[in-house]
Every structure is written in structure tokens, then in C-alpha cells.
Design a protein around this motif. Structure first.
Motif, short mmCIF file in Angstrom:
data_model
loop_
_atom_site.label_atom_id
_atom_site.label_comp_id
_atom_site.label_asym_id
_atom_site.label_seq_id
_atom_site.Cartn_x
_atom_site.Cartn_y
_atom_site.Cartn_z
N THR A 1 -5.92 -1.16 5.21
CA THR A 1 -6.01 0.28 5.04
C THR A 1 -4.69 0.91 5.46
O THR A 1 -3.99 0.37 6.33
N PHE B 1 -2.99 0.03 -3.60
CA PHE B 1 -3.10 -1.20 -2.82
C PHE B 1 -2.81 -2.37 -3.74
O PHE B 1 -3.27 -2.40 -4.90
N PRO C 1 -4.44 7.59 0.39
CA PRO C 1 -4.06 6.31 -0.21
C PRO C 1 -4.04 6.38 -1.73
O PRO C 1 -4.96 6.92 -2.35
N GLU D 1 -3.33 -0.95 8.75
CA GLU D 1 -4.32 -1.76 9.44
C GLU D 1 -4.60 -2.98 8.58
O GLU D 1 -5.04 -2.85 7.43
N ARG E 1 -6.47 -5.40 -1.20
CA ARG E 1 -7.51 -4.37 -1.35
C ARG E 1 -8.80 -4.84 -0.69
O ARG E 1 -9.26 -5.96 -0.90
N SER F 1 -2.83 4.74 6.51
CA SER F 1 -3.14 6.10 6.95
C SER F 1 -1.89 6.75 7.51
O SER F 1 -0.90 6.08 7.84
N ALA G 1 0.85 -1.18 0.00
CA ALA G 1 0.00 0.00 0.00
C ALA G 1 0.89 1.23 0.00
O ALA G 1 2.01 1.19 0.50
#
Length: 128
Positions: free
Chosen positions: A68, A59, A56, A81, A64, A70, A49
């Protein structure tokens, strides 16, 4: 000079979750593109990612919808995550940064050659 330090790896069962952290320090003012990569024994390092300016951008198809990414600017920390973990997610996970100050979002993806600064890695092991 930018230093990256990963943490949060460990063991999980299939279907579980983990959160990886990457703390960046040093001259981070021009760093807009950061990414997570992973590498299993005998395999090439692959992009997981990436985000540009905190948004973002990329991925890997295999993560995907499950992972996630961040960025907490105030803590200078990027997170990954990972939910619904699968045994094939087992790998060493690396944090990376693109140090080229003129790069745009178009560069911010899963190409290992884009990135100049790397962390030492954190191991993730998922059991069936």
C-alpha cells in the motif's frame, strides 16, 4: 527544487513486512504525483506504486494486494507498506516526484520518464 530522502529499507524474511518512508522537502507545493520505483542488478527500474494528490493511482501487478502507498501531508512523507514480502521484492527502492505543475492523475503511473526528482534509494533484501 524538491529533495527526496528514503529510509526504512533493510532485511526481512519471506512473508515479513517492511515500511519505507520518503521525506520530501523544498518547493513541494505543486507536487501532486509521487511514486515508488525499484531496481535489481541487471534489470530496468520499474514502477511499484504511485499516488496523485494522496490517492493511489498505480500498483505493479506483482505487488497489488500486498503493498500500500500513502501520503502524510503534514509530515511531508510518503510511505510504502510492504506486506507478505517475497524474495523477488529484493531491490533498491527509490522515491520519485513529478515536478510538472500541469500534470494530472493520468500521468501518475509507473513510467520512469514521468518523474524528474529522485531520492538516493534504500535497499530491501528478502530472504527465502
Amino acid at each position: 527544487q524538491v529533495r527526496l530522502v528514503e529510509s526504512g529499507g533493510g532485511s526481512a524474511q519471506a512473508g515479513g513486512r517492511l515500511r519505507l518512508s520518503c521525506v520530501r522537502s523544498g518547493d513541494t507545493s505543486s507536487v501532486n504525483c509521487m511514486a515508488w520505483f525499484r531496481q535489481s542488478p541487471g534489470k530496468e527500474r520499474e514502477g511499484v506504486a504511485a499516488l496523485y494528490g494522496g490517492t493511489p493511482q498505480y500498483f505493479h501487478d506483482s505487488v497489488r494486494g500486498r503493498f500500500t502507498v500513502s501520503l502524510d501531508v503534514y509530515r511531508n512523507t510518503m510511505y510504502l507498506e510492504m506486506n507478505d514480502l517475497k524474495p523477488e521484492d529484493t531491490a533498491m527502492y527509490y522515491c520519485a516526484a513529478d515536478l510538472w505543475p500541469y500534470g494530472g492523475a493520468w500521468r501518475c503511473g509507473g513510467n520512469v520518464d514521468t518523474y524528474d526528482s529522485w531520492g538516493q534509494g534504500t535497499q530491501v533484501t528478502v530472504s527465502a
